[in-house]
Every structure is written in C-alpha cells, then in structure tokens.
Design an enzyme around this catalytic site. Sequence first.
Site, PDB file in Angstrom:
ATOM      1  N   LYS A 122      46.655  -5.584  -3.870  1.00 55.26           N
ATOM      2  CA  LYS A 122      47.876  -5.531  -3.066  1.00 55.26           C
ATOM      3  C   LYS A 122      47.622  -4.514  -1.978  1.00 55.26           C
ATOM      4  CE  LYS A 122      52.848  -4.787  -2.994  1.00 55.26           C
ATOM      5  NZ  LYS A 122      54.079  -4.419  -3.733  1.00 55.26           N
ATOM      6  N   THR A 148      59.692  -2.275  -6.672  1.00 59.31           N
ATOM      7  CA  THR A 148      60.952  -2.924  -6.323  1.00 59.31           C
ATOM      8  C   THR A 148      61.866  -3.050  -7.536  1.00 59.31           C
ATOM      9  OG1 THR A 148      59.811  -4.153  -4.588  1.00 59.31           O
ATOM     10  CG2 THR A 148      61.944  -5.003  -5.265  1.00 59.31           C
ATOM     11  N   TYR A 153      46.739  -1.692  -6.383  1.00 60.43           N
ATOM     12  CA  TYR A 153      47.768  -1.494  -5.360  1.00 60.43           C
ATOM     13  C   TYR A 153      47.339  -0.341  -4.469  1.00 60.43           C
ATOM     14  CZ  TYR A 153      52.622  -1.097  -3.576  1.00 60.43           C
ATOM     15  OH  TYR A 153      53.759  -1.056  -2.791  1.00 60.43           O
TER      16      TYR A 153
END
Length: 289
Positions: free
Chosen positions: A176, A60, A148
């Site tokens: 995640k 992000t 992740y």
Amino acid sequence: MNWTRTVGARQASPMELHGIHVPLVTPFTADGDLALDALEQLARDSLDAGAAGLVALGTTGEPGSLADAEQHTVIELCRRVTAEYGAVLTVGAGHGGTARTAEALDRLAGRADAALVAVPAFVRPGEAGVLAHFRALAATSPVPLVIYHIPYRTGQPLSADTLRELLALPQVAGLKYAPGGIDEQAVALLAAGPRGVLAGDDLFLSPLLALGADGGILASAHLETARFVALHRAWADGDVPLARRLGAELVEVSRAAFAGPNPTALKALLHRAGRIPTPAVRLPLLAHE
C-alpha cells in the site's frame, strides 16, 4: 478470489493483490456500540459494486479505539461476507516492535487472506531496519503481508530500491503505497514494473495507475465504489480518455472524504447518505461538523 498466483522469482509469495480494495469504517450506534448491520451493508455494497476486496481494521476502521472483542467481531463479520463473495479480506495488524507484530499476525491464521502491516512508526529504524523487520515477519507469518508505506505518518522514508526489495520477499503480497505525492522515487518504483503496488493516497490514484500501479486501497471508495473500479479498469484497458475523465471527477470525491482527519469526514458523508446510523468516531478523533 481476486488475486494472481505467482511463479518464478516470486514463487514463494502466495498472491499479488490488484484492483480496488475498500478499507471499511467501523460504524457506531447512538449508544456507542458497533453498528454491525451497517458494517455488513457497507461490506456488501462495496463488493456488489465490484471491489476486489475489503480491509478490516485499517486506520479508516479506528482499530486503536476498538476493544479486543470488538476487533474480533469486525474480523469475523468481514470474513463471513468476503467468503460469500469470494473476495479478499485483508486485516490491519502490527506494532512498532517486530515480536509483537509477529504475535498479531499469528492470531490472523485462518481468519484473513492477508495482513496490512505498516512500516514501524515513530521509531524510524532506517531502511536496513525496515528490511530486517519485514524479513523476520515474512519468515514466520501465517498470512501474506501487505506492507503499508506512509512516510508522512511513520517518519520513515524508503527508496524505490528498498521498496522493490520488500516486494520481492516471500510472503509479501503487495504494497500500500502512500508517499504523499508523486516524486522521483514513485516514478522509479513503478518504472521497474513490480506487481502488487496499490495506491494508498486517494488523490493520486489515477496518476499512480497510469504509471503502473495495480489498484488501490482507498477510503473514499466507500462513496463511489463502482466509479473507482471503472477508473482502475479504464487504465488497465488503455482507455485513456475515460481514465482521465474519471480520475478528475473522483479527485473531488476524495477531497470531500478527507476534508477532516480520516475517517471523520467520510463518516459524516456516509451518515448524510443514510448508510451508517451516526457519524460518531471515538476519541481522540472528533466528529466532523
């Protein structure tokens, strides 16, 4: 800080993440520079609203478009703010190769509480290769790892058994988890009751919490941080009617935040709200109309 020290079989792991963590966008000025005042305010707003921590230089935050000096500046700003609040700072790190990822982790010593490291993308090393990759990193990393798992970007699916093995590694603080939906593997993973599983698909936060996830790392939590925090607390407290209502409402927030490639739509919404000076992103991303 908002983490839990571990004992027993997980004794070597220094923490397990839980709660809502906000992966910050990197705001830019009209001249294309870092908008540091806006970044700091986003960080403070998130923590004031109850976020357990921040993620700097996650996807992000457009880390691939930032110069090394810019990345350093972002980390230092976020470290200063999270230290003031006693919150967790996770920093994105990692490459397709194990040795280069280990070098990136070494540079985070003393600068982060944890590192967000994606499963190696594109190379698809197989489940045994992924395990070997993270075993090697866990053996040398100066900071705890948050793995992740996002197979629709990495091209590497992982079974629930493999994910549990990864979570059991020393120096792994969490996962995640962004599988793109809820399937048999998601149910099997969470049925085993592992700690440190954080939802990474914003749309599926509420059902993953219902299944036993410990929180989330959520770009759309920029927009309604306090309500995302309340959703996590509602499931943790067993307030199912409130959790269902908040979950249904926040799905619409997440849909809006992901109406374009991340973080283009999110930046557009933050700009419209007056929270960042421009909706600008850097190529190859294009600003959301």
